[in-house]
Write a protein that holds these residues in place. Structure first.
Motif, PDB file in Angstrom:
ATOM      1  N   VAL A 103       1.286  -0.933  -0.176  1.00 31.18           N
ATOM      2  CA  VAL A 103       0.413   0.208   0.179  1.00 31.18           C
ATOM      3  C   VAL A 103       1.247   1.203   0.146  1.00 31.18           C
ATOM      4  N   MET A 104       1.380   2.223  -1.180  1.00 30.38           N
ATOM      5  CA  MET A 104       1.779   2.958  -1.433  1.00 30.38           C
ATOM      6  C   MET A 104       0.972   4.136  -1.139  1.00 30.38           C
ATOM      7  N   GLY A 105       1.651   6.086  -1.487  1.00 28.09           N
ATOM      8  CA  GLY A 105       0.890   6.627  -1.142  1.00 28.09           C
ATOM      9  C   GLY A 105       1.430   7.398  -2.028  1.00 28.09           C
ATOM     10  N   SER A 188       5.842   7.852  -1.677  1.00 26.66           N
ATOM     11  CA  SER A 188       6.980   8.550  -2.362  1.00 26.66           C
ATOM     12  C   SER A 188       6.654   9.249  -3.612  1.00 26.66           C
ATOM     13  N   GLU A 189       7.815  10.230  -3.640  1.00 24.56           N
ATOM     14  CA  GLU A 189       7.311  11.640  -3.970  1.00 24.56           C
ATOM     15  C   GLU A 189       8.523  12.021  -4.829  1.00 24.56           C
ATOM     16  N   GLU A 231      11.944  15.794  -2.311  1.00 25.01           N
ATOM     17  CA  GLU A 231      11.246  15.089  -2.919  1.00 25.01           C
ATOM     18  C   GLU A 231      11.759  13.232  -1.479  1.00 25.01           C
ATOM     19  N   GLY A 232      11.574  11.816  -1.850  1.00 21.58           N
ATOM     20  CA  GLY A 232      11.548  11.510  -0.301  1.00 21.58           C
ATOM     21  C   GLY A 232      10.949  10.680  -0.663  1.00 21.58           C
ATOM     22  N   GLY A 338       3.295  13.853  -0.880  1.00 19.67           N
ATOM     23  CA  GLY A 338       2.721  12.572  -0.414  1.00 19.67           C
ATOM     24  C   GLY A 338       3.571  11.703   0.370  1.00 19.67           C
ATOM     25  N   ALA A 339       4.921  11.900   0.305  1.00 19.63           N
ATOM     26  CA  ALA A 339       5.859  10.962   0.924  1.00 19.63           C
ATOM     27  C   ALA A 339       6.446  11.675   2.206  1.00 19.63           C
ATOM     28  N   ALA A 340       5.375  12.978   2.906  1.00 16.78           N
ATOM     29  CA  ALA A 340       6.223  14.061   4.422  1.00 16.78           C
ATOM     30  C   ALA A 340       5.637  12.680   5.076  1.00 16.78           C
ATOM     31  N   GLY A 341       4.114  12.119   5.310  1.00 14.91           N
ATOM     32  CA  GLY A 341       3.752  11.027   5.966  1.00 14.91           C
ATOM     33  C   GLY A 341       4.110  10.515   6.116  1.00 14.91           C
TER      34      GLY A 341
END
Length: 404
Positions: A103-105, A188-189, A231-232, A338-341
């Protein structure tokens, strides 16, 4: 009463502007070292401070075919997932694939690929046949499942800047429901593209250029003026506690609560009194069997915007006063959308595991009456920690982690 959550965290993987790997990112945070650097994206655009992953060589870390056929946001996630699995001591070749979920955001998915292919089309060049597989949001969990032999539930989550945290919460719900034994969850973003920076600039959302780009991201600071784009990626290995115990896995923390709500107020602005985020926190604490007085530490969403930080800080003051320590990683890492959380959930787990809180970079003049950790790390007892995430569309997510 709802059943007690049974999801535990057994592995972490992070790729960020603080470095590739959880340890590299954690050490950057402990040092309170900002990572923003100014770099122009086009000849026409003013150089803006951005937070880029400094040492992720996709050709070296991702096999040739995968590097050629995937967007950078997928490649960052591959590296994070590999680290998380190694940390959890899990071998995809040995697990029961039907019992493993992914499950990826993400907020913007492969936006850099989309921009480059539109540019090709405008210039009369052929568009890549891989454009859609590289750009579409669902391809990230799909690609991870294909690489890792996971045939359980496979979901993409898009709740703007709360996406990574929401993905973790949904994965935990599936584990608690018995749908799977293991889940790779996170976000990931790789959004540093001309169209993205131009759009956020038009919205007056980004921090203004400064002589020192590292000073641009200033969560909760009186001199904040917008966020710094970063990014990350981060991936957490989640397991049912019984499954983790059976294989004698090291448990880093327990995911004790998950709350998700919508403000239903404004398409981009948060609710003025933080009603949605407050409700998400209340849900997470109720699942954890806890009250605000039980919270020892809060990892705040705090992006560095005038309005957003003020609303979140007022809410934290009402709920926790100075009882809980507060930190905001975006001072170091920028805002990875979207990766921050997911990144901040992983950092919260690390804080719980090490009983240590990293400082907030650039928080020189706190604008609010909270127990901010600044300057140097603080060792403290952390029995229960919260991490908050919010996003455009009125999305709110809260995750509660406990030490056992």
């Amino acid at each position: 009463m709802p059943p007690t959550p049974q999801t535990v965290v057994t592995g972490l993987g992070i790729v960020s502007s603080g470095g590739t790997g959880t340890d590299a990112t954690w050490q950057s945070l402990l040092a309170g070292r900002p990572t923003a650097r100014a770099m122009p994206l086009t000849a026409e655009q003013t150089p803006l401070p951005t937070c880029r992953v400094p040492d992720h060589d996709s050709a070296r870390r991702v096999s040739g075919a995968w590097a050629r056929r995937t967007d950078r946001y997928s490649q960052l996630a591959f590296t994070a997932a590999d680290e998380a699995l190694a940390a959890a001591r899990l071998d995809p070749g040995c697990w029961e694939p039907t019992r493993v979920a992914v499950v990826m955001g993400t907020a913007l998915a492969g936006v850099a690929t989309l921009q480059s292919q539109i540019t090709h089309q405008i210039r009369g060049r052929k568009v890549s046949p891989l454009t859609i597989p590289m750009f579409a949001p669902n391809m990230l969990p799909g690609q991870l499942a294909l690489r890792l032999n996971a045939t359980g539930p496979n979901l993409a989550v898009a709740t703007a800047c709360a996406s990574g945290a929401t993905a973790i919460g949904i994965a935990a719900q599936m584990i608690d429901a018995g749908t799977c034994d293991i889940a790779l969850a996170g976000g990931s973003e790789a959004p540093i593209a001309p169209v993205v920076t131009a759009a956020f600039t038009r919205m007056n959302a980004l921090a203004a250029p400064r002589a020192d780009p590292g000073a641009a991201s200033r969560p909760f600071d009186a001199d904040r003026d917008g966020f710094v784009l970063g990014e990350g990626a981060a991936v957490l290995v989640l397991e049912h506690s019984v499954h983790a115990a059976a294989r004698k896995a090291t448990v880093l923390a327990r995911l004790a609560g998950f709350g998700a709500t919508a403000d239903s107020h404004h398409i981009t602005d948060p609710h003025p009194d933080g009603a949605g985020l407050s409700q998400a926190i209340a849900i997470a604490l109720r699942q954890a069997g806890a009250s605000p007085l039980d919270v020892d530490h809060v990892n705040a969403h705090a992006t560095g915007t005038l309005k957003g930080d003020a609303i979140e800080a007022a809410l934290l003051e009402r709920l926790f006063g100075r009882h809980a320590t507060v930190t905001a990683p975006k001072g170091t890492l920028g805002h990875t959308l979207g990766a921050a959380g997911a990144i901040e959930a992983a950092l919260t787990v690390r804080a719980v595991a090490e009983q240590q809180v990293p400082p907030t970079a650039n928080l020189d003049r706190p604008d609010f009456d909270l127990d901010f950790v600044t300057g140097t790390p603080r060792s403290q007892r952390i029995r229960l920690a919260l991490t908050n995430s919010s996003g455009f569309g009125g999305q709110n997510t809260a995750l509660a982690f406990t030490s056992s």
